[in-house]
Structures are given as structure tokens and as C-alpha cells.
Scaffold this motif. Sequence first.
Motif, PDB file in Angstrom:
ATOM      1  N   SER A  63      32.912  16.036 -15.227  1.00 26.04           N
ATOM      2  CA  SER A  63      32.264  15.452 -14.051  1.00 26.04           C
ATOM      3  C   SER A  63      32.814  14.035 -13.921  1.00 26.04           C
ATOM      4  N   TYR A  66      32.086   9.161 -14.358  1.00 31.69           N
ATOM      5  CA  TYR A  66      31.515   8.531 -15.539  1.00 31.69           C
ATOM      6  C   TYR A  66      32.488   7.569 -16.206  1.00 31.69           C
ATOM      7  N   GLU A  70      35.424   9.457 -17.728  1.00 34.49           N
ATOM      8  CA  GLU A  70      36.321  10.068 -16.753  1.00 34.49           C
ATOM      9  C   GLU A  70      35.865   9.654 -15.366  1.00 34.49           C
ATOM     10  N   PHE A 107      28.010  17.800 -13.254  1.00 32.60           N
ATOM     11  CA  PHE A 107      27.741  17.905 -14.691  1.00 32.60           C
ATOM     12  C   PHE A 107      26.926  19.152 -15.023  1.00 32.60           C
ATOM     13  N   SER A 124      33.266  15.953 -21.234  1.00 30.98           N
ATOM     14  CA  SER A 124      32.603  15.214 -20.165  1.00 30.98           C
ATOM     15  C   SER A 124      31.482  14.319 -20.684  1.00 30.98           C
ATOM     16  N   GLY A 125      31.769  13.601 -21.737  1.00 28.82           N
ATOM     17  CA  GLY A 125      30.752  12.697 -22.296  1.00 28.82           C
ATOM     18  C   GLY A 125      29.527  13.465 -22.750  1.00 28.82           C
ATOM     19  N   GLN A 173      21.264  11.785 -13.954  1.00 31.27           N
ATOM     20  CA  GLN A 173      22.136  12.859 -13.509  1.00 31.27           C
ATOM     21  C   GLN A 173      21.578  14.202 -13.966  1.00 31.27           C
ATOM     22  N   GLY A 175      20.943  17.696 -15.451  1.00 32.89           N
ATOM     23  CA  GLY A 175      21.481  18.424 -16.600  1.00 32.89           C
ATOM     24  C   GLY A 175      21.859  17.541 -17.777  1.00 32.89           C
ATOM     25  N   LEU A 177      21.290  14.677 -20.914  1.00 32.64           N
ATOM     26  CA  LEU A 177      20.368  14.290 -21.963  1.00 32.64           C
ATOM     27  C   LEU A 177      19.359  13.282 -21.411  1.00 32.64           C
ATOM     28  N   ILE A 197      26.563  10.728 -10.729  1.00 34.18           N
ATOM     29  CA  ILE A 197      26.173   9.367 -11.095  1.00 34.18           C
ATOM     30  C   ILE A 197      26.496   8.405  -9.951  1.00 34.18           C
TER      31      ILE A 197
HETATM   32  N1  ARG Z   1      25.883  12.018 -22.513  1.00 37.21           N
HETATM   33  C1  ARG Z   1      24.999  12.599 -21.555  1.00 37.21           C
HETATM   34  C2  ARG Z   1      24.755  14.059 -21.893  1.00 37.21           C
HETATM   35  O1  ARG Z   1      25.331  14.590 -22.770  1.00 37.21           O
HETATM   36  C3  ARG Z   1      25.485  12.455 -20.129  1.00 37.21           C
HETATM   37  C4  ARG Z   1      26.897  12.831 -19.878  1.00 37.21           C
HETATM   38  C5  ARG Z   1      27.267  12.769 -18.414  1.00 37.21           C
HETATM   39  N2  ARG Z   1      28.660  12.984 -18.247  1.00 37.21           N
HETATM   40  C6  ARG Z   1      29.327  12.865 -17.101  1.00 37.21           C
HETATM   41  N3  ARG Z   1      30.616  13.037 -17.105  1.00 37.21           N
HETATM   42  N4  ARG Z   1      28.729  12.552 -15.986  1.00 37.21           N
HETATM   43  O2  ARG Z   1      23.936  14.684 -21.279  1.00 37.21           O
END
Ligand code: ARG
Length: 502
Positions: A63, A66, A70, A107, A124-125, A173, A175, A177, A197
Motif C-alpha cells: 500500500s 506509507y 513505500e 492495505f 507493506s510495513g 488505516q 486493516g 494494527l 493514509i
Molecule cells: N504496521 C501497521 C500494521 O501492520 C500498519 C502498516 C500500514 N502499511 C502501509 N503500507 N500503509 O498494521
Amino acid sequence: MKGFKHFLMLVILTFPLLCSPVTAFAAESSSSSSSSANNSSQVASNDSVEKIKQKGTLVVGMSADYPPYEFTTKKNGKTEYVGFEVDLAKQFAKDLGVKLVIKNMDFDSLLVALETGKVDTVISGMNITNERKKSVDFSDTYYAGDSYFLVNKSDKDKYKSAKDFDGKTVGTQNGTLQSTMVSKQMPKATGKGLAKISSLVIGLQSHKYDGVLMDAATAQAYAANNSNLYAFNSKLSATAGGIAMAFPKGDTSLVNAANQTVAKVKKEKLITKEWIPDAAQYMESYKKQNTVLSYWQYFAKGVGYTLIISVVSVFFGMILGTLFALMRLSKNKLLHAISVCYIEFLRGTPMMVQIMFVYFGIGAIIQSMPAIIAGIIAVSLNSGAYVAEIIRSGIQSLPAGQTEAARSLGMSKNETFHYVIMPQALKNIWPALGNELITLVKDSSLVSVIGVTELMYQTQLVQTTTYKGVLPLFITMIIYFVITFILSRVLLYFEGRMKHAH
Ligand code: ARG
């Protein structure tokens, strides 16, 4: 008969749902050359690396909203994916000896995309959580961090901890954490979710949210590049591990390969020493040129596509319209019935649904059909129904005497239609046709839902990259108006000419 009709409607309406998973809604990424990543990833296997190598591509879902993980940047008017996870993905693809394909999506669609084999891995983080571990396998972690609040700088003194958001609205955002954290640990705050985001940050600046919760690095990146924003540690506890790549369950050999890449990257400290500074540079240079007007190429490209869709659809719409008008007026019961069904059905269902139906429905059969073709087909079909009714009314508005006179002068049926009926009908229906044309130009904006890069789509792109919500919309409104105004003048000119000719 009625029951059958209902059944038919039900089948038609549910068809796209059946053939396309949620992920199909993800915007088309400009760099995704191969969208048919059909490795049957659900099958637990150790030949996952083999499969990737055979395929020659590693399809990575992310996604791209971020920074510094990315995000997108603009190079010569083109969108490019950058960020330290993009570098990581590149490294991983290189280690595997295959080409990298990035799929940018929301995401909350990523894990579904992974499970349905639309992507090979998600980078994606994404934090490792017990919940996620139930459905996917993770690599070793390569990054970690707390969750931070992003707020408007003007509110800097109002908000110092999570408690201060009691009775306030916090955006997260979908879905993520963080969205679970808000709902579980901040019961007195109102949680609001969005897919991107970037949209949350626009909402924050127009005070739709009082704060937005996200990963520390991202909050800091936004604050560093926008002097109106401020980031601080939420001090909320997260029951999650670090950030890692996600894989379909059972892709053990691919996970092992990823772990090798991760180990190397960690050993050489590539993320902190090279990739994050690179990302920061992109953000810095980006900020400088990030005014709405510097995106004129985006608008220009959008106008181009809007005009192409409109012109081609008008052409086919007219042909279809004439055809169905004649069928409707025909004495042949079958032709008449087909035409009535067509017109009623297309007029009676929303164009937005028709566009998605054509894209996902026909797209499920012809997988390689580009979105723009689907858009043109849908708009033409829709317009055809309206044009048919306009033409029918034009023909029927002529007194029967016209036909009778022409025929008694010895003209054939065809000649009568061509030289007597059509010219007069056309003059009568000209204003209505003009109306339809203008409606079509405006309605073509709906095809942005399937990712066609026309004017409305480009506008949304400019909105999310500049974090300006209103100005891009205003510019787009003016552009549409200029197009339709010119059109209506041209139509008026021809209307005058036709009166003269008469
Ligand atoms: N780290 C958080 C998670 O795992 C948010 C990650 C959002 N990543 C993004 N590319 N928007 O839920």
C-alpha cells in the motif's frame, strides 16, 4: 415469467461478486506489467521458489501511501514507487534472479490478494501479529517501531497522550494494527477508518479527524515534510512483533529465501544506512515541487483519456442507439422485445454498477482486457440505450404523412428513411442528442472506479499526493466545464446551420 426475470436479474447482479475477490478493487498499478500472477499459492509447497523462478517475476503487494516504507514520487510526470521496502523488494527479486512487479493496493486488500494468489508476497510495513499468523507465514523481521499520533500543529498543546483523545475522532488505516489499537485501547475515542493514509492526512488537515494513528516512521515523515503537522509517541502498547514480509501459508522455501535476503540486509545495515536516507531525499525533493499546479501533466493526461472515452463511446453509442431505435420500431416482435429489454435494463441500472460489471464480469472471461476498453464498452452500451430512445422519439414525432408522401412519390422504404425521415428527425432531436453527449462527457468520470486514468482518477491522484483536497477538485470542475461549454457551443452552431438548411 416474472419469477424467471427476477432470477435472471439476481444472476446478472451477483455475477461480478462471484468472480472477483475483494482485491479486484485495488487500483491498477502503473508498473504491474503482469497481473496474472497465478501461482496456486494456497497449495502448501516447498517448490515456491521454483515457481517464482519459472514465472520470472516476483509480484509484491504494497500500500504505497506509507513513507518512508513505500510511497510514490513523480519522475518526468510519471509515478514511481520508492521507499526502503521498495528497495528491499528489489533486493529480494534480485537475489531470486527475477523481475520485480509492484502491485499497489489498499492495505486491507493485501492479505486477501496474498491468499488468492494475486501477489507472491506482501511487503507493506506489516507487523507480525498472532491474528495474521493464522492465515499467513512471516519472514524474519527487518524493522520495528512504536505507534505515533499525527496531529495538526495548531493542536500541538491539546494532545499529549492517548487519553486526550477521549471524545475526539481518531483516524486509522483500515486493516492495520493501529485500527485495532484504537478500538481496544481507546474506548472513549471515536475511531474512523479509511483505505489510504494519504486520505486520512487530508482529512486531518481539514479537521475531520483530531489525530491519526500510524507507525512512528511514517508519522515522523509526514511531520517532517509538512510544517502544519506534528507527530508524537502514543505510548500505546502493541501486542505485535516487528515488521516482516508476509507469504502464503506453506511457502516455506520462499520464506527461507526471504530470510536470507533479510539477514544480508540487516548485516550490512542497508535499511538505516542507505535506504531510509534515500527515501528521505525523495520526500525532500518531492515537497519542493509538490504544488497542485505542478501536476498539470496529470490533469492533461486525464483530459486526454476523458476525451478518448467520450469520443469513442459517442460513436458506438450512436450506432447502437440507431440500431436499437429501429429494432424497437420494427414490426418484428422478437427484435422489438430485445430492444425494449435492452433499453429498460440499461436505463434502469446505475452506470457505476454497469461499469464494474463489464470490468469484473467480462474481465473474468477475458483476463487481459484493459480497464479502458471495459470503460468504453460500458459507457457505449449505456449511452446506446438513451440515444435509442431519443432517435425513436425523433422518428415518431414526424407525421405519418411524411412517409406516405415520400412513398407515393416512388421512393423506396430505404430512400424514404434516408432522405425524408432521418434528416427531419435529426433536426428535431439535435438538442436532445447534444444533451446526451454532454452527459456522457461528465459520466465518463465514473470509470475512474475501475482505475482508468481519466480526469477524475488523475484528480484523486493529485489529491492524495499533494494532500490538498479542494483545489484539485476545483480545477477539475473548471476543466469539465470548459470541455462541455465548448461542446455545447459547437452543437448550437450546427443547430443553427440545420435551421438555415431547412
Ligand atoms: N504496521 C501497521 C500494521 O501492520 C500498519 C502498516 C500500514 N502499511 C502501509 N503500507 N500503509 O498494521
